[in-house]
Write a protein that holds these residues in place. Sequence first.
Motif, PDB file in Angstrom:
ATOM      1  N   VAL A  58       0.834  -1.211   0.000  1.00 31.64           N
ATOM      2  CA  VAL A  58       0.000   0.000   0.000  1.00 31.64           C
ATOM      3  C   VAL A  58       0.868   1.261   0.000  1.00 31.64           C
ATOM      4  N   ALA A  59       1.972   1.237   0.745  1.00 30.08           N
ATOM      5  CA  ALA A  59       2.808   2.432   0.900  1.00 30.08           C
ATOM      6  C   ALA A  59       3.831   2.597  -0.216  1.00 30.08           C
ATOM      7  N   TYR A  60       4.136   1.543  -0.945  1.00 31.52           N
ATOM      8  CA  TYR A  60       5.198   1.595  -1.961  1.00 31.52           C
ATOM      9  C   TYR A  60       5.028   2.717  -2.993  1.00 31.52           C
ATOM     10  N   SER A  85     -11.598 -12.893  12.098  1.00 27.55           N
ATOM     11  CA  SER A  85     -10.281 -12.639  11.502  1.00 27.55           C
ATOM     12  C   SER A  85     -10.386 -12.423  10.000  1.00 27.55           C
ATOM     13  N   LEU A  86     -11.148 -13.270   9.336  1.00 27.80           N
ATOM     14  CA  LEU A  86     -11.309 -13.127   7.891  1.00 27.80           C
ATOM     15  C   LEU A  86     -12.057 -11.842   7.531  1.00 27.80           C
ATOM     16  N   ALA A  87     -13.058 -11.490   8.322  1.00 25.71           N
ATOM     17  CA  ALA A  87     -13.796 -10.248   8.069  1.00 25.71           C
ATOM     18  C   ALA A  87     -12.876  -9.039   8.238  1.00 25.71           C
ATOM     19  N   TRP A  88     -12.032  -9.064   9.271  1.00 23.56           N
ATOM     20  CA  TRP A  88     -11.090  -7.972   9.494  1.00 23.56           C
ATOM     21  C   TRP A  88     -10.091  -7.880   8.339  1.00 23.56           C
ATOM     22  N   ALA A  89      -9.573  -9.033   7.900  1.00 24.88           N
ATOM     23  CA  ALA A  89      -8.625  -9.031   6.781  1.00 24.88           C
ATOM     24  C   ALA A  89      -9.289  -8.497   5.506  1.00 24.88           C
ATOM     25  N   LEU A  90     -10.520  -8.908   5.253  1.00 19.25           N
ATOM     26  CA  LEU A  90     -11.233  -8.445   4.062  1.00 19.25           C
ATOM     27  C   LEU A  90     -11.449  -6.930   4.090  1.00 19.25           C
ATOM     28  N   VAL A  91     -11.853  -6.413   5.230  1.00 21.29           N
ATOM     29  CA  VAL A  91     -12.041  -4.963   5.362  1.00 21.29           C
ATOM     30  C   VAL A  91     -10.725  -4.238   5.093  1.00 21.29           C
ATOM     31  N   ASN A  92      -9.620  -4.769   5.607  1.00 22.38           N
ATOM     32  CA  ASN A  92      -8.332  -4.109   5.415  1.00 22.38           C
ATOM     33  C   ASN A  92      -7.824  -4.215   3.982  1.00 22.38           C
ATOM     34  N   VAL A  93      -8.149  -5.285   3.290  1.00 20.78           N
ATOM     35  CA  VAL A  93      -7.799  -5.376   1.866  1.00 20.78           C
ATOM     36  C   VAL A  93      -8.579  -4.324   1.084  1.00 20.78           C
ATOM     37  N   ILE A  94      -9.862  -4.206   1.378  1.00 18.99           N
ATOM     38  CA  ILE A  94     -10.690  -3.200   0.702  1.00 18.99           C
ATOM     39  C   ILE A  94     -10.167  -1.792   0.988  1.00 18.99           C
ATOM     40  N   VAL A  95      -9.816  -1.513   2.241  1.00 18.79           N
ATOM     41  CA  VAL A  95      -9.284  -0.195   2.607  1.00 18.79           C
ATOM     42  C   VAL A  95      -7.942   0.050   1.909  1.00 18.79           C
ATOM     43  N   GLY A  96      -7.086  -0.979   1.867  1.00 22.84           N
ATOM     44  CA  GLY A  96      -5.788  -0.826   1.208  1.00 22.84           C
ATOM     45  C   GLY A  96      -5.918  -0.560  -0.278  1.00 22.84           C
ATOM     46  N   SER A 143      -8.519   0.701  -1.776  1.00 22.86           N
ATOM     47  CA  SER A 143      -9.101   2.045  -1.886  1.00 22.86           C
ATOM     48  C   SER A 143      -8.034   3.123  -1.664  1.00 22.86           C
ATOM     49  N   SER A 144      -7.153   2.893  -0.702  1.00 25.06           N
ATOM     50  CA  SER A 144      -6.089   3.845  -0.413  1.00 25.06           C
ATOM     51  C   SER A 144      -5.149   3.995  -1.603  1.00 25.06           C
ATOM     52  N   ILE A 145      -4.843   2.881  -2.264  1.00 28.74           N
ATOM     53  CA  ILE A 145      -3.972   2.935  -3.439  1.00 28.74           C
ATOM     54  C   ILE A 145      -4.674   3.638  -4.597  1.00 28.74           C
ATOM     55  N   SER A 146      -5.904   3.244  -4.861  1.00 31.34           N
ATOM     56  CA  SER A 146      -6.608   3.798  -6.026  1.00 31.34           C
ATOM     57  C   SER A 146      -6.977   5.271  -5.852  1.00 31.34           C
ATOM     58  N   LEU A 147      -7.197   5.692  -4.617  1.00 35.01           N
ATOM     59  CA  LEU A 147      -7.539   7.096  -4.367  1.00 35.01           C
ATOM     60  C   LEU A 147      -6.322   7.956  -4.016  1.00 35.01           C
ATOM     61  N   LEU A 151      -4.440   7.954  -1.344  1.00 29.83           N
ATOM     62  CA  LEU A 151      -4.487   8.476   0.024  1.00 29.83           C
ATOM     63  C   LEU A 151      -3.151   8.246   0.712  1.00 29.83           C
ATOM     64  N   ASP A 152      -2.887   9.049   1.716  1.00 31.25           N
ATOM     65  CA  ASP A 152      -1.680   8.888   2.517  1.00 31.25           C
ATOM     66  C   ASP A 152      -1.733   7.523   3.197  1.00 31.25           C
ATOM     67  N   PRO A 153      -0.681   6.701   3.063  1.00 34.49           N
ATOM     68  CA  PRO A 153      -0.745   5.347   3.625  1.00 34.49           C
ATOM     69  C   PRO A 153      -0.844   5.309   5.147  1.00 34.49           C
ATOM     70  N   MET A 154      -0.322   6.338   5.815  1.00 37.14           N
ATOM     71  CA  MET A 154      -0.372   6.341   7.271  1.00 37.14           C
ATOM     72  C   MET A 154      -1.806   6.482   7.762  1.00 37.14           C
ATOM     73  N   PHE A 155      -2.510   7.441   7.216  1.00 34.34           N
ATOM     74  CA  PHE A 155      -3.866   7.694   7.690  1.00 34.34           C
ATOM     75  C   PHE A 155      -4.915   6.964   6.863  1.00 34.34           C
ATOM     76  N   GLY A 156      -4.602   6.710   5.609  1.00 41.68           N
ATOM     77  CA  GLY A 156      -5.550   6.040   4.727  1.00 41.68           C
ATOM     78  C   GLY A 156      -5.593   4.544   4.918  1.00 41.68           C
ATOM     79  N   SER A 157      -4.564   3.972   5.564  1.00 48.31           N
ATOM     80  CA  SER A 157      -4.544   2.516   5.720  1.00 48.31           C
ATOM     81  C   SER A 157      -4.128   2.073   7.125  1.00 48.31           C
ATOM     82  N   SER A 158      -2.977   2.555   7.622  1.00 50.23           N
ATOM     83  CA  SER A 158      -2.472   2.080   8.918  1.00 50.23           C
ATOM     84  C   SER A 158      -3.403   2.407  10.075  1.00 50.23           C
ATOM     85  N   VAL A 159      -3.855   3.623  10.137  1.00 50.95           N
ATOM     86  CA  VAL A 159      -4.748   4.024  11.231  1.00 50.95           C
ATOM     87  C   VAL A 159      -6.080   3.278  11.108  1.00 50.95           C
TER      88      VAL A 159
END
Length: 182
Positions: free
Chosen positions: A50-52, A115-126, A128-132, A134-142
Amino acid sequence: MKITNEIIENDIKEIIISLSKEKVEVPAFLECIKFGGGVMVGMTVWQFFVAYPHMSGGKMDRLFACASIGFTLVLGLIVFLSSFSLSAKYLSIPKKIRDQSVIIKMLKNKVLIFSLAWALVNVIVGVSSISLHLDPMFGSSVIQLITLLLFYFLFLLDISRYDISILSALIKRWRGGESLKS
């Protein structure tokens, strides 16, 4: 499957009987770290992905990209330690009990689902963060931290419904002085 108080009481009785016959095992260290280590490495690699795109930007972009990877590594370490502890407890239970106990199967399934639901949400957020862009710190890590806490508290709320029934069944068996070999 609907779990009733009677099912829980019977399951507790079977667990106690099985534990009086079988010994609790000390699981291998590598078995305990397998799940948590995989989650920690997976979280960090995903955050790097996501941050690359931000690594080639200015100083602040690189700083926030590296900070997001470091933040996710620390968050992954917390998940790793929790998973290690949970895996050690689960693997110390004799295999027969793990395979037959309704309570343990239910807990295992709930951990897997959350666990799977959490991973799925984070994949979607990641993604979205790449495509939009967004700053990786606030758009994904937080967001990882917020969703981890959210799913953790939802899991606790879900499991707490069974606490009283399990606790009362254990106390009844302990106070009743009933023979465990019945």
